[in-house]
Design an enzyme around this catalytic site. Structure first.
Site, PDB file in Angstrom:
ATOM      1  N   ASP A   1       0.801  -1.228   0.000  1.00  0.00           N
ATOM      2  CA  ASP A   1       0.000   0.000   0.000  1.00  0.00           C
ATOM      3  C   ASP A   1       0.833   1.278   0.000  1.00  0.00           C
ATOM      4  O   ASP A   1       0.456   2.256  -0.635  1.00  0.00           O
ATOM      5  CB  ASP A   1      -0.957   0.009   1.199  1.00  0.00           C
ATOM      6  CG  ASP A   1      -2.091  -0.988   1.023  1.00  0.00           C
ATOM      7  OD1 ASP A   1      -2.500  -1.230  -0.129  1.00  0.00           O
ATOM      8  OD2 ASP A   1      -2.579  -1.523   2.036  1.00  0.00           O
TER       9      ASP A   1
ATOM     10  N   GLY B   1       0.380   8.010   2.814  1.00  0.00           N
ATOM     11  CA  GLY B   1       0.177   9.424   3.158  1.00  0.00           C
ATOM     12  C   GLY B   1      -0.945  10.002   2.305  1.00  0.00           C
ATOM     13  O   GLY B   1      -1.849  10.681   2.797  1.00  0.00           O
TER      14      GLY B   1
ATOM     15  N   GLY C   1      -7.911   1.948   0.179  1.00  0.00           N
ATOM     16  CA  GLY C   1      -8.957   1.298  -0.595  1.00  0.00           C
ATOM     17  C   GLY C   1     -10.027   0.755   0.329  1.00  0.00           C
ATOM     18  O   GLY C   1     -10.668   1.503   1.066  1.00  0.00           O
TER      19      GLY C   1
ATOM     20  N   TYR D   1      -9.609  -1.199   3.022  1.00  0.00           N
ATOM     21  CA  TYR D   1      -9.225  -1.271   4.431  1.00  0.00           C
ATOM     22  C   TYR D   1      -9.040   0.096   5.046  1.00  0.00           C
ATOM     23  O   TYR D   1      -8.653   1.042   4.373  1.00  0.00           O
ATOM     24  CB  TYR D   1      -7.895  -2.023   4.576  1.00  0.00           C
ATOM     25  CG  TYR D   1      -8.095  -3.435   5.037  1.00  0.00           C
ATOM     26  CD1 TYR D   1      -8.127  -4.481   4.124  1.00  0.00           C
ATOM     27  CD2 TYR D   1      -8.276  -3.721   6.391  1.00  0.00           C
ATOM     28  CE1 TYR D   1      -8.326  -5.774   4.545  1.00  0.00           C
ATOM     29  CE2 TYR D   1      -8.481  -5.013   6.808  1.00  0.00           C
ATOM     30  CZ  TYR D   1      -8.507  -6.037   5.884  1.00  0.00           C
ATOM     31  OH  TYR D   1      -8.714  -7.314   6.307  1.00  0.00           O
TER      32      TYR D   1
ATOM     33  N   TYR E   1      -6.782   1.607   8.269  1.00  0.00           N
ATOM     34  CA  TYR E   1      -5.794   1.352   9.316  1.00  0.00           C
ATOM     35  C   TYR E   1      -5.736   2.577  10.212  1.00  0.00           C
ATOM     36  O   TYR E   1      -5.539   3.693   9.719  1.00  0.00           O
ATOM     37  CB  TYR E   1      -4.403   1.128   8.715  1.00  0.00           C
ATOM     38  CG  TYR E   1      -4.284  -0.100   7.856  1.00  0.00           C
ATOM     39  CD1 TYR E   1      -3.896  -1.321   8.406  1.00  0.00           C
ATOM     40  CD2 TYR E   1      -4.546  -0.044   6.493  1.00  0.00           C
ATOM     41  CE1 TYR E   1      -3.765  -2.455   7.608  1.00  0.00           C
ATOM     42  CE2 TYR E   1      -4.429  -1.177   5.696  1.00  0.00           C
ATOM     43  CZ  TYR E   1      -4.037  -2.378   6.260  1.00  0.00           C
ATOM     44  OH  TYR E   1      -3.908  -3.492   5.470  1.00  0.00           O
TER      45      TYR E   1
ATOM     46  N   HIS F   1      -6.132 -13.739   3.928  1.00  0.00           N
ATOM     47  CA  HIS F   1      -5.027 -12.850   3.565  1.00  0.00           C
ATOM     48  C   HIS F   1      -4.177 -12.558   4.792  1.00  0.00           C
ATOM     49  O   HIS F   1      -4.530 -12.925   5.908  1.00  0.00           O
ATOM     50  CB  HIS F   1      -5.565 -11.546   2.956  1.00  0.00           C
ATOM     51  CG  HIS F   1      -6.481 -10.789   3.869  1.00  0.00           C
ATOM     52  ND1 HIS F   1      -7.806 -11.137   4.045  1.00  0.00           N
ATOM     53  CD2 HIS F   1      -6.259  -9.734   4.679  1.00  0.00           C
ATOM     54  CE1 HIS F   1      -8.365 -10.313   4.907  1.00  0.00           C
ATOM     55  NE2 HIS F   1      -7.444  -9.445   5.325  1.00  0.00           N
TER      56      HIS F   1
ATOM     57  N   ASP G   1      25.227   3.524  14.627  1.00  0.00           N
ATOM     58  CA  ASP G   1      23.894   4.109  14.492  1.00  0.00           C
ATOM     59  C   ASP G   1      23.035   3.054  13.796  1.00  0.00           C
ATOM     60  O   ASP G   1      23.247   2.756  12.621  1.00  0.00           O
ATOM     61  CB  ASP G   1      23.984   5.388  13.659  1.00  0.00           C
ATOM     62  CG  ASP G   1      22.653   6.110  13.595  1.00  0.00           C
ATOM     63  OD1 ASP G   1      21.692   5.642  14.238  1.00  0.00           O
ATOM     64  OD2 ASP G   1      22.571   7.143  12.900  1.00  0.00           O
TER      65      ASP G   1
END
Ligand code: NAG
Ligand code: NAG
Ligand code: NAG
Ligand code: NAG
Ligand code: NAG
Length: 687
Positions: A329, A336, A415, A417, A419, A472, A629
């Site tokens: 996605d 965003g 789409g 879904y 989240y 899925h 790092d």
């Protein structure tokens, strides 16, 4: 401010100091800057072809060292850092990468240019999704099929699906490879807006996105379109009888005002300070999160940058219409771009403060995304710490501190879904990431109307007549650049090992009747190979420590990763194409050395990617990760077997993980937390 109670009335609005220039070095590009980027690209002789479609424009953040000196410079003099954009545009059938300096928006300049010749393509723009979805209406074989399926073309809506990658070109896909995607269609009528519940099964169209033309078509099977009845979810169509009285969310009252202070995009609350950014691919970005240590009297670094790098969702149906449903996605659509306005009072409580964001349209112009982030203090009746001492003579001693937290929330509607992403900051020093799944399942039309009729594997659950919710997975991968009390950290695994009591003090045993116990063995990861962990394996605690900093008694300061719940890993075979593209999904934890370019777990070009540029490929370099790092990549994984309660719209299911201080503080950092004010107004539940 810890005086938050759920009750009546309204909340104080947080103090919002409007962002005036100069921007923070990690601020997303402003509309003025985005406009300047567009002009610079359009004026550049390096991209002569027209039209130019902008697929990605994001902040090319300054070097980490410079940002850190800016953020933590104690002497006030902050260096002015360059403002730069990274652009991915398509023109003349080629993918162009440009870096544009917009430090002076009236004189934006292209700093570098490259044409991408490797595998993969940038995300679909919204414009091409819309244009592609209109193509079938002018394609006679499709119109004929719609009639053959007994449908009215006016009721049919099509959507663009990535075609994935199923071989061809190997790891070095030919640059001539076409940008092919697929279209599948659904029925929507006044009776139901739930298009996912009413697929026109059997029809698949192939679109060449550069030519914007249909280049392939299949009408394989005719399966009845599931009926509209029972599929709509809007309050006005669901109608009475309602399930009891309306459940009104408690309205929030903060008698002592808010504890949240927002200055531009810097949020200060309780012992936390962090920056809230935004990107059209990854949505919300938390940066420079630091926690104030009351005992040490200073702010200490925890997280340099954290964001959702990808959401990979492979479906488990190998049939012609479904095998390629293997979504990325963030890389294919942009999460965003898919972050939509939050609804005050229901997506976020009454004390929430909202933030806007901008992304870029295909024409390069800035697009405002209003209210896509909310920030709020949460008190849900939890306890931060407590103790009752009943053994002492005299009155019982009870000390309790309520657990008030701060949440930064974004909702991504990818789409079908939805989240809900929360970054929850706790006064104890924890950062808890919560991802909640809701929205609509992808459904497959079938001739079956009852489970008794089913003979073969339907690859899902029969949810309603003629409707299968297809099995899925969801793999949500976070990029977490931890900087625990400084940039150089090590990753260590505290394995918990079963021990047998030898009973013999001479060999380290104890002369007691106890036969067994467990103890901890510490393993420091040297190389990237040691930084790949399946958390479902042997019991262990995973820590990020700063070997250069110790507590007074000598423990290395650290944070540990606490996975909770959803720790599924991919069950696809290693040679399966979607698995090659998302080969990192067999382990939840990967640790890599920081590299500014390694942001996207599925590679810079996820669309039709071949797996040659992804986290697993980078990790094969086996670089040193000790006292460096380092970056944690953590994947929340769920195998989703649909159940009837998920139909027609899914009740939320949540998963979390937590980054929790572990020998970071000298003691419980909440010991100095003030007890709640006894004069808080009482909850009045009757109006
Ligand atoms: C920005 O660029 C414009 C146009 O070249 C110029 O007139 C202006 O002086 C520049 N501003 C700064 C601060 O350099
Ligand atoms: C940083 O990442 C880029 C992109 O993956 C890669 O080309 C480069 O070699 C990496 N640098 C190091 C030092 O690993
Ligand atoms: C990674 O590096 C270590 C230390 O050099 C070595 O022992 C190990 O075999 C390497 N692993 C891989 C997969 O290259
Ligand atoms: C971090 O490690 C790098 C090399 O791994 C070293 O050059 C640098 O000095 C270290 N920084 C600190 C603050 O220890
Ligand atoms: C809250 O309720 C308690 C018990 O009923 C009462 O004694 C107290 O005065 C109330 N406080 C306020 C602020 O109304």
């Amino acid at each position: 401010m810890f005086g938050l109670v759920l009750g009546v009335l309204f909340a104080t609005t947080a103090t919002v100091v409007s962002s005036s220039p100069p921007p923070h070095p990690l601020d997303p590009l402003s509309p003025v800057e985005l406009t300047a980027v567009r002009s610079a690209v359009l004026a550049s002789p390096l991209v002569p072809d027209r039209p130019i479609n902008f697929h990605y424009v994001g902040l090319d953040e300054p070097d980490k060292g410079d940002v850190l000196s800016h953020a933590y410079s104690s002497h006030g003099r902050q260096p002015t850092l360059p403002r730069r954009a990274f652009v991915v545009a398509r023109a003349g059938g080629q993918t162009h990468e440009l870096r544009v300096d917009v430090s002076n928006a009236s004189a934006a300049t292209v700093l570098s240019h490259n044409v991408h010749h490797g595998a993969g393509f940038p995300r679909f723009t919204v414009d091409e999704q819309v244009a592609a979805a209109l193509l079938p209406y002018k394609y006679p074989p499709f119109l004929e099929s719609v009639r053959r399926h007994g449908l009215d073309v006016g009721d049919v809506t099509c959507g663009l699906f990535p075609s994935g990658w199923f071989g061809g070109g190997g790891g070095t896909a030919k640059p001539t490879r076409a940008r092919l995607a697929k279209l599948q269609c659904f029925v929507t009528t006044a009776a139901s807006v739930n298009l996912d519940a009413r697929p026109v099964e059997g029809i698949t169209l192939v679109v060449d996105l550069d030519k914007m033309a249909i280049v392939g078509y299949k009408d394989r099977v005719v399966v009845p379109v599931p009926q509209a009845e029972g599929t709509d979810y809007r309050a006005e169509t669901v109608g009475p009888p309602f399930n009891g009285p309306a459940v009104a969310p408690g309205v929030v009252v903060q008698p002592h005002g808010t504890g949240v202070h927002i200055d531009g995009r810097i949020v200060r609350w309780a012992n936390w300070e962090f920056h809230v950014g935004f990107d059209m691919r990854s949505s919300t970005i938390i940066s420079l999160a630091s926690v104030h240590d009351a005992d040490a009297g200073r702010r200490r670094q925890v997280l340099y940058r954290g964001f959702v790098s990808e959401i990979f969702v492979p479906y488990m149906d190998p049939e012609e219409e479904w095998y390629f449903h293997t979504f990325m996605d963030a890389g294919e659509y942009g999460i965003g771009v898919s972050s939509l306005p939050l609804q005050p009072g229901s997506d976020c409580p009454a004390n929430a403060v909202f933030m806007d964001a901008y992304h870029t349209g295909a024409d390069g112009k800035p697009v405002k995304a209003k209210n896509v982030i909310c920030v709020f203090e949460r008190y849900a009746g939890e306890v931060a710490w407590r103790h009752t001492e009943a053994t002492l003579p005299g009155p019982m001693i009870t000390e309790v501190r309520p657990d008030v937290t701060l949440v930064v929330r974004t909702v991504v509607s990818a789409g079908n879904y939805d989240y809900i992403f929360d970054w929850e900051f706790k006064t104890v020093g924890s950062i808890k990431c919560v991802v909640s799944l809701s929205g609509i399942l992808e459904m497959k039309a079938t001739s079956y109307t009852h489970v008794d009729q089913i003979k073969e594997d339907t690859h899902g659950t029969l949810l309603a007549a003629n409707t299968v919710g297809v099995y899925h997975d969801h793999f949500i991968t976070y990029h977490l650049d931890l900087d625990v009390d400084g940039t150089n950290n090590s990753f260590l695994k505290n394995t918990i090992n079963r021990m047998r009591n030898t009973g013999n003090p001479a060999t380290g045993g104890a002369n007691t009747p106890r036969k067994s116990y467990w103890t901890v063995n510490r393993e420091v990861a040297e190389r990237e190979e040691d930084g790949q962990i399946n958390v479902n394996g042997a019991p262990a605690e995973l820590l990020f420590v700063n070997p250069g900093k110790t507590t007074k008694v000598g423990n290395e300061v650290g944070y540990r990763l606490i996975p909770a719940g959803a720790t599924a890993t991919s069950l696809l075979s290693d040679d399966d194409y979607p698995q090659r593209r998302a080969s990192y999904t067999k382990k939840q934890v990967w640790v890599t050395p920081y590299n500014k370019s390694e942001k996207w777990v599925t590679g810079l070009y996820a669309e039709q990617s071949t797996g040659d540029d992804n986290l697993a490929a980078w990790s094969r370099k086996n670089r040193s990760i000790k006292d460096k790092d380092i970056v944690l990549w953590y994947t929340v994984g769920l195998h989703h077997i649909p159940y009837q309660e998920d139909f027609p719209v899914m009740p939320t299911v949540s998963s979390t993980f937590e980054l929790r201080p572990s020998n970071f503080f000298e003691r419980n950092p909440l010991i100095r937390m003030r007890p709640p004010n006894a004069n808080s107004p009482n909850c009045s539940c009757h109006v």
